[in-house]
Design a protein around this motif. Structure first.
Motif, PDB file in Angstrom:
ATOM      1  N   ILE A 198       0.862  -1.191   0.000  1.00 14.66           N
ATOM      2  CA  ILE A 198       0.000   0.000   0.000  1.00 14.66           C
ATOM      3  C   ILE A 198       0.892   1.231   0.000  1.00 14.66           C
ATOM      4  O   ILE A 198       1.588   1.508   0.973  1.00 14.66           O
ATOM      5  CB  ILE A 198      -0.935   0.011   1.224  1.00 14.66           C
ATOM      6  N   LYS A 199       0.857   1.967  -1.083  1.00  8.76           N
ATOM      7  CA  LYS A 199       1.752   3.120  -1.237  1.00  8.76           C
ATOM      8  C   LYS A 199       1.015   4.455  -1.259  1.00  8.76           C
ATOM      9  O   LYS A 199       1.570   5.477  -0.878  1.00  8.76           O
ATOM     10  CB  LYS A 199       2.556   2.984  -2.539  1.00  8.76           C
ATOM     11  N   SER A 200      -0.239   4.448  -1.707  1.00  7.55           N
ATOM     12  CA  SER A 200      -0.960   5.712  -1.900  1.00  7.55           C
ATOM     13  C   SER A 200      -2.327   5.654  -1.238  1.00  7.55           C
ATOM     14  O   SER A 200      -2.937   4.579  -1.112  1.00  7.55           O
ATOM     15  CB  SER A 200      -1.136   5.981  -3.398  1.00  7.55           C
ATOM     16  N   TYR A 201      -2.818   6.817  -0.828  1.00  9.44           N
ATOM     17  CA  TYR A 201      -4.150   6.917  -0.243  1.00  9.44           C
ATOM     18  C   TYR A 201      -5.224   6.451  -1.219  1.00  9.44           C
ATOM     19  O   TYR A 201      -6.333   6.078  -0.825  1.00  9.44           O
ATOM     20  CB  TYR A 201      -4.431   8.352   0.203  1.00  9.44           C
ATOM     21  N   ARG A 202      -4.901   6.452  -2.511  1.00  6.57           N
ATOM     22  CA  ARG A 202      -5.877   6.024  -3.514  1.00  6.57           C
ATOM     23  C   ARG A 202      -6.198   4.532  -3.409  1.00  6.57           C
ATOM     24  O   ARG A 202      -7.204   4.066  -3.942  1.00  6.57           O
ATOM     25  CB  ARG A 202      -5.363   6.339  -4.923  1.00  6.57           C
ATOM     26  N   GLN A 203      -5.350   3.772  -2.737  1.00  4.91           N
ATOM     27  CA  GLN A 203      -5.594   2.343  -2.546  1.00  4.91           C
ATOM     28  C   GLN A 203      -6.483   2.052  -1.341  1.00  4.91           C
ATOM     29  O   GLN A 203      -6.807   0.892  -1.078  1.00  4.91           O
ATOM     30  CB  GLN A 203      -4.257   1.602  -2.366  1.00  4.91           C
ATOM     31  N   LEU A 204      -6.861   3.107  -0.642  1.00  8.03           N
ATOM     32  CA  LEU A 204      -7.617   2.958   0.601  1.00  8.03           C
ATOM     33  C   LEU A 204      -9.070   3.382   0.404  1.00  8.03           C
ATOM     34  O   LEU A 204      -9.355   4.192  -0.478  1.00  8.03           O
ATOM     35  CB  LEU A 204      -6.961   3.791   1.704  1.00  8.03           C
ATOM     36  N   PRO A 205      -9.999   2.862   1.215  1.00  9.54           N
ATOM     37  CA  PRO A 205      -9.799   1.876   2.289  1.00  9.54           C
ATOM     38  C   PRO A 205      -9.598   0.471   1.733  1.00  9.54           C
ATOM     39  O   PRO A 205     -10.022   0.171   0.611  1.00  9.54           O
ATOM     40  CB  PRO A 205     -11.090   1.969   3.095  1.00  9.54           C
ATOM     41  N   LEU A 206      -8.975  -0.379   2.544  1.00  6.22           N
ATOM     42  CA  LEU A 206      -8.727  -1.764   2.155  1.00  6.22           C
ATOM     43  C   LEU A 206      -8.963  -2.651   3.369  1.00  6.22           C
ATOM     44  O   LEU A 206      -8.549  -2.326   4.479  1.00  6.22           O
ATOM     45  CB  LEU A 206      -7.284  -1.918   1.667  1.00  6.22           C
ATOM     46  N   ASN A 207      -9.654  -3.779   3.130  1.00 12.34           N
ATOM     47  CA  ASN A 207      -9.908  -4.725   4.219  1.00 12.34           C
ATOM     48  C   ASN A 207      -9.616  -6.130   3.704  1.00 12.34           C
ATOM     49  O   ASN A 207     -10.251  -6.600   2.747  1.00 12.34           O
ATOM     50  CB  ASN A 207     -11.367  -4.624   4.692  1.00 12.34           C
ATOM     51  N   LEU A 208      -8.639  -6.789   4.315  1.00 12.03           N
ATOM     52  CA  LEU A 208      -8.213  -8.123   3.913  1.00 12.03           C
ATOM     53  C   LEU A 208      -8.555  -9.118   5.016  1.00 12.03           C
ATOM     54  O   LEU A 208      -8.377  -8.827   6.199  1.00 12.03           O
ATOM     55  CB  LEU A 208      -6.704  -8.146   3.657  1.00 12.03           C
ATOM     56  N   TYR A 209      -9.031 -10.314   4.620  1.00 12.90           N
ATOM     57  CA  TYR A 209      -9.372 -11.309   5.634  1.00 12.90           C
ATOM     58  C   TYR A 209      -8.927 -12.695   5.193  1.00 12.90           C
ATOM     59  O   TYR A 209      -8.647 -12.946   4.019  1.00 12.90           O
ATOM     60  CB  TYR A 209     -10.881 -11.309   5.921  1.00 12.90           C
ATOM     61  N   GLN A 210      -8.858 -13.596   6.174  1.00 11.39           N
ATOM     62  CA  GLN A 210      -8.557 -14.996   5.897  1.00 11.39           C
ATOM     63  C   GLN A 210      -9.365 -15.873   6.847  1.00 11.39           C
ATOM     64  O   GLN A 210      -9.818 -15.428   7.908  1.00 11.39           O
ATOM     65  CB  GLN A 210      -7.070 -15.288   6.074  1.00 11.39           C
ATOM     66  N   VAL A 211      -9.552 -17.127   6.464  1.00  9.14           N
ATOM     67  CA  VAL A 211     -10.139 -18.151   7.332  1.00  9.14           C
ATOM     68  C   VAL A 211      -9.070 -19.215   7.466  1.00  9.14           C
ATOM     69  O   VAL A 211      -8.742 -19.906   6.496  1.00  9.14           O
ATOM     70  CB  VAL A 211     -11.438 -18.737   6.745  1.00  9.14           C
TER      71      VAL A 211
END
Length: 573
Positions: A122-135
């Protein structure tokens, strides 16, 4: 699925170590088998339930734009050292070495791994918001694993992590996940409550637990019927009584109490109610010791003190530190005459009119102590909430306590990990700023177990439709070929209609099949024998209510579909 080809090792009795309903019934229903303390093999019936939970979780997280990833279970020590948690996390962190002598751990949670990923990608505010999950499978070396999947060492968890540019965005992500969690547990068919909670060793400044309400729950919850406030007792706010006046206070006196250092013993010696005692406790932090004051009949809520002090590391003071702070050993210490040490008193202490406390001298106590006259202290809510305490949120009602099973926990982390691990992003002005983070966990197996705790009777499990391993349990009663053929035709029709069916085609006695059906607890049971074959009717029973219906064979599919299909989405149907 035909029972004759399904691994369904049901049992009349459970192992002696199975004490709560979910553990007993999961063992008896052939859902799990113990491998070691807190470590289980999940059998086919149990796995079908876990997959149902996972499916609901994935649907609701995908619905709000979360993206699924998979991270390693084995994590290098340097990531945990970078965050400062390698030593702080404690003995629950299972540390291992590889063949080269490198230090690793089995992941109990993945803040370090995900923050490292964010720092690189993640380098720029343009990539946000971001939510990553795993099981994924986790491991925590619990000191007392118990209750089957409720508190195991190895378990399956959904963990998610949000990344935002600023606190406002992070809080928006937090409350979005709060809503998603509410939908998840509503769809699972359980009665639950989101409650304010302590952040524990995860850290952060905002936290909610999602608690399934059950008498067997390990957690105590405090709720206010007036304002709707709900919190874990570790967090629950309690309103303090009004401060006492000083007009009628007498002189302070020293009382000899040789070899008597406990509140109970001093109370008996002096004939004073423990409610009039000031209990002084000394703690150490990374910076300096602090003295906490409680009424003699109350217990200190250490998480509240830790949050108030803004520290992660809070521990009872050593005898040497207590002697240095108060000039006397524990049992004979109090706030009068203390200098150079921060003193924090629970509201109830400052409301005492004439109190008893240690005199900071061996074998001596003081009576007639008046807060505000004989010592000064910061006022705070430091105690564990009890039934009937005044609500600290509205002050107009009292708190009620009930039990709950924590199945989900969400945290607003802020920049705790991003600052430590240098996970920055360029903002709208091109300036590097630490990512604002949140983390969100759901215990997959624990959710299944909590559902059983809420949905069972003396005969077995009563699955709600959304989590049931099968929706329909079809029993062929008798060994006649025509009965088996008729049941096979019904089985095919139900499957063709999209219903999930367990077909008990085993050559067993009807009584045995009925007992198994009650034990494993599918929502709907359909039984057909010779008598029903002759009448053209099948017996249908709803497991939870016990209500029975006689349904014509040619109407069975529509009868069950009308009741099962809408129930699949739980309360959101």
């Amino acid at each position: 699925m035909r029972a004759s080809r399904f691994l369904l090792p049901t049992a009349k009795e459970a192992p002696a170590d199975a004490t709560v309903a979910s553990h007993v019934l999961m063992m008896r229903a052939g859902m799990i088998r113990r491998v070691a303390a807190g470590i289980y093999t999940i059998l086919p019936l149990g796995l079908r339930v876990l997959r149902k939970v996972e499916h609901i979780v994935r649907e609701e997280l995908d619905r709000v734009g979360c993206l699924e990833v998979t991270m390693p279970m084995v994590i290098p020590a340097e990531l945990w050292e970078e965050s400062g948690r390698w030593e702080f996390y404690g003995p629950e962190l299972l540390r291992v070495k590889d063949r080269k002598g490198g230090d690793f751990c089995l992941g109990p949670t993945h803040e370090e791994v995900i923050t490292t990923l964010a720092a690189s990608e993640i380098k720029s505010y343009r990539q946000l918001p971001l939510n990553l999950y795993q099981v994924q499978t986790k491991f925590r070396d619990e000191i007392r694993p118990r209750f089957g999947l409720m508190r195991g060492r190895e378990f399956v968890m959904k963990d998610a992590y949000s990344f935002d540019l600023d606190p406002d965005g992070a809080r928006e992500s937090y409350w979005q996940m709060h809503e998603a969690y509410s939908r998840i547990f509503a769809r699972c068919g359980v009665t639950f409550a989101p409650v304010e909670a302590d952040t524990g060793n995860i850290g952060g400044s905002l936290s909610h637990e999602f608690q399934v309400i059950a008498d067997t729950g390990e957690d105590a919850l405090a709720t206010c019927t007036n304002c709707g406030y709900a919190a874990n007792v570790e967090k629950a706010q309690v309103a303090g009584p009004p401060l006492a006046g000083l007009t009628s206070a007498g002189a302070r006196q020293t009382v000899s109490t040789p070899n008597v250092g406990t509140i109970a013993d001093v109370s008996a010696l002096m004939g004073v109610d423990p409610k009039q005692f000031i209990k002084a406790l000394v703690f150490e932090t990374e910076e300096e010791p602090v003295m906490a004051l409680m009424r003699g009949d109350r217990d200190l809520n250490e998480p509240k003190l830790r949050v108030l002090l803004g520290v992660d590391d809070l521990r009872p003071a050593t005898p040497e530190t207590i002697l240095r702070v108060a000039g006397a050993p524990a049992g004979f210490i109090g706030p009068v005459g203390i200098e150079g040490t921060r003193i924090i008193a629970d509201h109830e202490v400052l409301a005492l009119s004439e109190a008893v406390c240690g005199a900071n001298a061996v074998d001596e106590h003081l009576k007639g102590v008046v807060p505000g006259r004989d010592f000064t202290a910061e006022a705070a809510d430091l105690r564990i909430a009890e039934e009937g305490d005044a609500c600290g949120r509205c002050g107009d009602s009292t708190l009620s306590l009930r039990r709950g099973i924590e199945v989900g926990h969400i945290f607003y982390l802020g920049t705790k990990y991003s600052e430590a691990m240098k996970a920055t992003v360029l903002d709208t002005n091109g300036k590097a700023t630490p990512l604002e983070m949140g983390c969100y966990g759901i215990g997959i197996g624990r959710t299944a177990a909590a559902c059983i705790e809420q949905n069972h009777d003396e005969n077995g499990i009563c699955w709600p439709v959304p989590l049931a391993p099968f929706e329909v349990h079809l029993l062929a009663l008798g060994k006649q070929d025509e009965v088996l053929d008729a049941c096979t035709a019904l089985y095919d029709q139900l499957q063709d209609a999209g219903l999930d069916v367990l077909f008990d085609d085993r050559p067993e006695r009807p009584g045995f099949k009925f007992k198994d059906a009650e034990l494993v607890g599918m929502p709907w049971r359909v039984a057909l024998g010779k008598r029903g074959l002759e009448s053209g009717m099948v017996e249908v029973m709803e497991r939870a209510s016990g209500e029975r219906f006689d349904v014509a064979s040619d109407e069975l599919v529509s009868f069950l579909s009308e009741r099962i299909v809408p129930a699949r989405r739980g309360d959101l149907a």
